[in-house]
Enzyme design. Structure first.
Site, PDB file in Angstrom:
ATOM      1  N   CYS A  75       0.889  -1.167   0.000  1.00 17.92           N
ATOM      2  CA  CYS A  75       0.000   0.000   0.000  1.00 17.92           C
ATOM      3  C   CYS A  75       0.916   1.203   0.000  1.00 17.92           C
ATOM      4  O   CYS A  75       1.547   1.500   1.012  1.00 17.92           O
ATOM      5  CB  CYS A  75      -0.924   0.031   1.216  1.00 17.92           C
ATOM      6  SG  CYS A  75      -1.861   1.586   1.327  1.00 17.92           S
ATOM      7  N   CYS A  77      -0.764   4.301   2.442  1.00 13.02           N
ATOM      8  CA  CYS A  77      -0.614   4.192   3.892  1.00 13.02           C
ATOM      9  C   CYS A  77      -0.290   2.747   4.248  1.00 13.02           C
ATOM     10  O   CYS A  77       0.866   2.344   4.201  1.00 13.02           O
ATOM     11  CB  CYS A  77      -1.827   4.738   4.641  1.00 13.02           C
ATOM     12  SG  CYS A  77      -3.430   4.166   4.049  1.00 13.02           S
ATOM     13  N   SER A  78      -1.303   1.949   4.561  1.00  7.74           N
ATOM     14  CA  SER A  78      -1.012   0.577   4.983  1.00  7.74           C
ATOM     15  C   SER A  78      -2.234  -0.315   4.805  1.00  7.74           C
ATOM     16  O   SER A  78      -2.472  -1.201   5.609  1.00  7.74           O
ATOM     17  CB  SER A  78      -0.581   0.568   6.445  1.00  7.74           C
ATOM     18  OG  SER A  78      -1.579   1.206   7.216  1.00  7.74           O
ATOM     19  N   CYS A  79      -3.022  -0.072   3.755  1.00  7.77           N
ATOM     20  CA  CYS A  79      -4.198  -0.889   3.496  1.00  7.77           C
ATOM     21  C   CYS A  79      -3.764  -2.348   3.350  1.00  7.77           C
ATOM     22  O   CYS A  79      -2.730  -2.636   2.746  1.00  7.77           O
ATOM     23  CB  CYS A  79      -4.910  -0.408   2.233  1.00  7.77           C
ATOM     24  SG  CYS A  79      -5.419   1.322   2.345  1.00  7.77           S
TER      25      CYS A  79
END
Lengths: 104, 206
Positions: free
Chosen positions: B108, B111-113
């Site tokens: 991702c 961000c951090s999906c």
């Protein structure tokens, strides 16, 4: 297969995560709004601080994003947050060790 | 350090961010904007129930059952539901299968999906700038850092997750597992192999 590592390294990371997901699940903001705002904070921090390690600095960015998102939607304010934070600090400092800490 | 009550007549003061989280929570609960019970349920889910073992179940089923694999690739959310795994509302899981000439990797960049319902909370390296910025630019170098070398000529496709679409890599079933049942197969499926930064365990490995 067992999970090899704890999902959260610090209890406040877990609290913050749960609070954010609960707010979004409850319709207070959409998850796409969240990821956009969070991505912007991460990019800003990377410019200011260099590469982030994905642990403490990641959750610091998460907290800053949530505070900003809630202030922008008038669900909280900077003054209100600071007053409540200070109240919690006083509560911890005045509660005898071993007893539950509560806001008076 | 020995625990000594005389050193701490009052309760230990949490860190500044921990106090800020407490402040947010108490403000929002007081305003009725969030339910403590809802937070508690989310905590329990992610601390105790959800983790890579769920993704491993899905992969093992796909290895054992070609018809399930087809359904998983066509509509992952529906296929997960067959195993009692529900996705988050508004999130679409897409399964991408490795094949002899093709390796898949997930990142991702924003961000951090991450596919939480299948893999739980992402590890720190997935959230780090190093991984997020390099996975797209130099996936082979990143794979080398993870100790993964692909056969010559294997293509790498990097999938960038979003708030709406989360990817799950279906690694190739290891050779030498003919006749294995799903429970045994699942023990070979590592978290990293479902992100694409690793390969499944080999059946003879300890």
């Amino acid at each position: 297969m067992k999970t090899p590592e704890a999902p959260f390294t610090d209890p406040w990371h877990a609290q913050l995560f749960a609070l954010t997901v609960a707010l979004s699940d409850g319709g207070r903001f959409g998850w796409a709004d969240w990821t956009r705002a969070f991505g912007a904070t991460l990019a800003r921090h990377r410019q200011a601080q260099g590469a982030l390690d994905g642990e403490g600095d990641y959750w610091a960015a998460w907290l800053e994003t949530l505070e900003g998102l809630l202030d922008a939607r008038a669900m909280t304010s900077a003054e209100g947050r600071e007053a409540t934070r200070a109240a919690w600090e006083r509560a911890y400092l005045s509660t005898p060790h071993g007893q539950p800490v509560r806001l008076s | 350090m020995p625990h000594d009550h005389h050193d701490h007549p009052h309760s230990l003061l949490p860190s500044d961010p921990a106090l800020r989280v407490k402040a947010l929570e108490s403000l929002l609960v007081a305003k009725g904007l969030v339910e403590p019970a809802a937070m508690e349920a989310i905590l329990q889910t992610y601390e105790e129930r959800v983790g890579p073992h769920l993704g491993a179940q899905v992969v093992a089923r796909a290895w054992a059952d070609p018809a399930f694999r087809d359904r998983l690739l066509a509509d992952a959310n529906a296929a997960m539901a067959e195993l009692g795994i529900s996705g988050r509302q508004g999130e679409h899981v897409v399964a991408v299968a490795n094949s002899p000439g093709q390796h898949n990797m997930v990142v991702c960049t924003l961000c951090s999906c991450y596919p939480w319902p299948l893999l739980g909370i992402p590890p720190a390296w997935y959230k780090s700038d190093a991984y997020r910025s390099r996975a797209v630019r130099e996936p082979r170098a990143v794979l080398a850092d993870f100790g993964v070398t692909l056969p010559e000529g294997t293509g790498i496709r990097v999938w960038d997750s979003t708030a709406e679409v989360r990817y799950l890599v279906i690694p190739e079933r290891p050779a030498g597992t003919e006749g294995w049942d799903e429970v045994l197969l699942a023990t070979l499926v590592t978290r990293d192999s479902m992100i694409g930064t690793g390969l499944p365990r080999k059946p003879d490995a300890p």
